[in-house]
Design an enzyme around this catalytic site. Structure first.
Site, short mmCIF file in Angstrom:
data_model
loop_
_atom_site.label_atom_id
_atom_site.label_comp_id
_atom_site.label_asym_id
_atom_site.label_seq_id
_atom_site.Cartn_x
_atom_site.Cartn_y
_atom_site.Cartn_z
N SER A 146 25.40 -30.46 59.20
CA SER A 146 24.87 -29.93 60.47
C SER A 146 25.68 -30.46 61.65
O SER A 146 26.02 -29.71 62.57
CB SER A 146 23.42 -30.36 60.65
N GLY A 165 24.35 -20.27 56.55
CA GLY A 165 23.33 -19.81 57.50
C GLY A 165 23.52 -20.46 58.86
O GLY A 165 23.31 -19.84 59.91
N ASP A 187 15.85 -29.68 53.31
CA ASP A 187 16.94 -29.44 52.35
C ASP A 187 16.83 -30.31 51.10
O ASP A 187 17.63 -30.16 50.17
CB ASP A 187 18.30 -29.68 53.02
N LYS A 232 15.97 -19.93 51.66
CA LYS A 232 17.18 -20.75 51.76
C LYS A 232 18.31 -20.04 51.01
O LYS A 232 18.23 -18.85 50.76
CB LYS A 232 16.90 -22.15 51.21
N ARG A 264 14.25 -21.33 46.60
CA ARG A 264 14.31 -22.64 45.92
C ARG A 264 13.01 -22.98 45.20
O ARG A 264 13.01 -23.82 44.30
CB ARG A 264 14.68 -23.74 46.93
C1 S3P Z 1 20.31 -26.53 59.44
C2 S3P Z 1 18.98 -26.27 59.56
C3 S3P Z 1 18.08 -26.05 58.42
C4 S3P Z 1 18.72 -26.47 57.10
C5 S3P Z 1 20.14 -26.04 56.99
C6 S3P Z 1 20.97 -26.62 58.12
C7 S3P Z 1 21.11 -26.74 60.65
O1 S3P Z 1 17.75 -24.68 58.36
O2 S3P Z 1 17.97 -25.94 56.02
O3 S3P Z 1 20.68 -26.48 55.76
O4 S3P Z 1 22.25 -27.26 60.57
O5 S3P Z 1 20.62 -26.40 61.74
P1 S3P Z 1 16.52 -24.10 59.23
O6 S3P Z 1 16.73 -24.54 60.58
O7 S3P Z 1 16.59 -22.61 59.09
O8 S3P Z 1 15.29 -24.68 58.57
#
Ligand code: S3P
Length: 429
Positions: free
Chosen positions: A23, A94, A315, A342, A346
């Protein structure tokens, strides 16, 4: 399609570090690209997901080079990105797609984002709908619900948005759009999701206020280039935390792990299950808490997990499922419907894989009920193209009676290059 069989281990031992936080690495590229001057990123995650973000910014004219273990990003300033002459490919990520959609909504150009078959099936309406309230012009498949997405940049107006889901990707997409909007943008969420965007935006000089459940940003400011030291990813450390907890006679030190309180649900959950975990050398690096984590194998017991703990460990549930499968009694997870959207579903994936390993699992709409067992049975399972499903089942192999074969493990490259080698290094046989 590459497969891997992980054999049972006697102990897990060592002194390791894990790759940089995914992140934080994504955000360092995005803010570095918008900053004035050269941003230096040390500990950048060299994974497929973060390279998707980096390549997208290169397509928008941002210079970036790796030298002596650091990534140098030539920031273009707030108005310096160029119209991409090709589709921006987010691969499996994502975070790349949702955050960049927000960032691109307020540019002066047109862009198109796509991804792999998994990402093109994930919900995008959750960012497109609130960005639309700011004036954004975004189109997508399925009436705007799915990628590919086409973004016609346009002037934006700040908004106040109460997100129905605790999602850092939704919150961050709006904050990045808010950077380019007129006035303030406020995002609130049912419980606080990871706050790396807020912390890093502030570190780069944006006018951001953190709220108890969300954040506010003032539009129209500018960002300054910074040096970013990326801590180890607690989501990657989670697999080693669980491995050392469930394999008897283990002791493992994991150094330099990010311990931002919006991410430490795994630690709280493992402690509640009876884990021996010690944090030491606690410090703050570039606005993010960091610590070393010492893990000793422990007799775990089943617990109930729900509420605000869920986004703080979102996660980590594939890894937590392995801990639950080895615990005494039943673990009940609820309030975790987000796991169904996800990289794969999952809940369904872990239920299918643990059942194959002889574990009693009940799949519910928003979670799982897992009854722990002494040992997992040998079996062959699928990754479902999801890096965290692959890694959790490889950890399960360490406590199986005669090995677990996991198919299609190439997806691990998205977040944890070198995972299989590191797991073999700490596994004593
Ligand atoms: C992330 C936010 C999370 C997480 C993803 C990384 C991010 O998703 O599951 O692996 O870097 O902002 P969500 O914000 O959709 O829950």
């Amino acid at each position: 399609m590459n497969n891997c069989t992980v054999q049972p281990a006697l102990h897990v031992r060592g002194d390791i570090s894990v790759p940089g936080d995914k992140s934080i690495s994504h955000r360092a590229v995005m803010l570095g690209a918008l900053g004035k001057g050269v941003t230096v990123v040390r500990g950048f995650l060299r994974g497929e997901d973060t390279f998707s973000t980096l390549n997208a910014f290169r397509t928008m004219g941002v210079g970036a080079r790796e030298d002596a273990g650091a990534l140098f990003i030539d920031g273009k300033g707030m108005n310096g990105l160029e119209e991409p002459s090709d589709v921006l490919d987010c691969g499996n990520s994502g975070t790349s797609m949702r955050l960049m959609t927000g960032l691109l909504a307020g540019q002066k150009f047109f862009s198109v984002l796509t991804g792999d078959r998994y990402l093109r099936n994930r919900p995008m309406g959750r960012v497109i709908e609130p960005l639309g309230r700011m004036g954004a012009k975004i189109w997508g498949r399925c009436g705007g619900a799915k990628a590919p997405l086409a973004v016609q940049g346009t002037p934006l107006k700040g908004t106040s948005y109460a997100s129905p889901v605790a999602s850092a990707q939704v919150k961050s997409a709006l904050l990045l759009a808010g950077l380019f909007a007129e006035g303030d943008t406020v995002v609130t969420e049912p419980s606080l999701s990871r706050d790396h965007s807020e912390r890093m935006l502030r570190y780069f000089g944006a006018d951001v206020e953190q709220l108890s459940s969300g954040a506010r940003i003032r539009g129209g400011g500018s960002l300054e280039a910074r040096e970013v030291l990326v801590p180890g990813d607690i989501s990657s450390a989670a697999f080693f935390i669980v491995a050392a907890l469930v394999v008897p006679g283990s002791e493992l030190l994991i150094r330099g792990v990010g311990t931002n309180p919006t991410r430490t649900g795994i630690i709280d959950i493992m402690l509640q299950m009876g884990a021996s975990l010690e944090l030491s050398n606690e410090r703050e690096v570039c606005g993010e808490p960091v610590a070393d984590i010492l893990v000793r194998s422990s007799r775990l017991k089943g617990i109930e997990i729900g509420g605000e703990l869920v986004p703080r460990a979102i996660d980590e549930f594939p890894a937590i499922c392995i801990a639950a499968a080895c615990a005494e009694g039943k673990t009940i997870l609820r309030d975790a419907k987000e796991l169904r959207v996800k990289e794969t579903d999952r809940i369904a994936a872990m239920a299918a894989n643990l059942s194959k390993a002889g574990i009693t699992v009940i799949e519910t709409e928003d979670g799982l009920e897992i009854t722990g067992s002494e040992r997992l049975s040998a079996c062959s399972v699928d990754s479902f193209g999801d890096h965290r499903i692959a890694m959790s089942m490889m950890v399960a192999g360490l406590v199986s009676d005669s090995g677990i074969q996991v198919s299609d493990i190439g997806c691990i490259e998205t977040s944890f290059p070198g995972f299989a080698e590191l797991l073999e290094k700490v596994a004593c046989r």
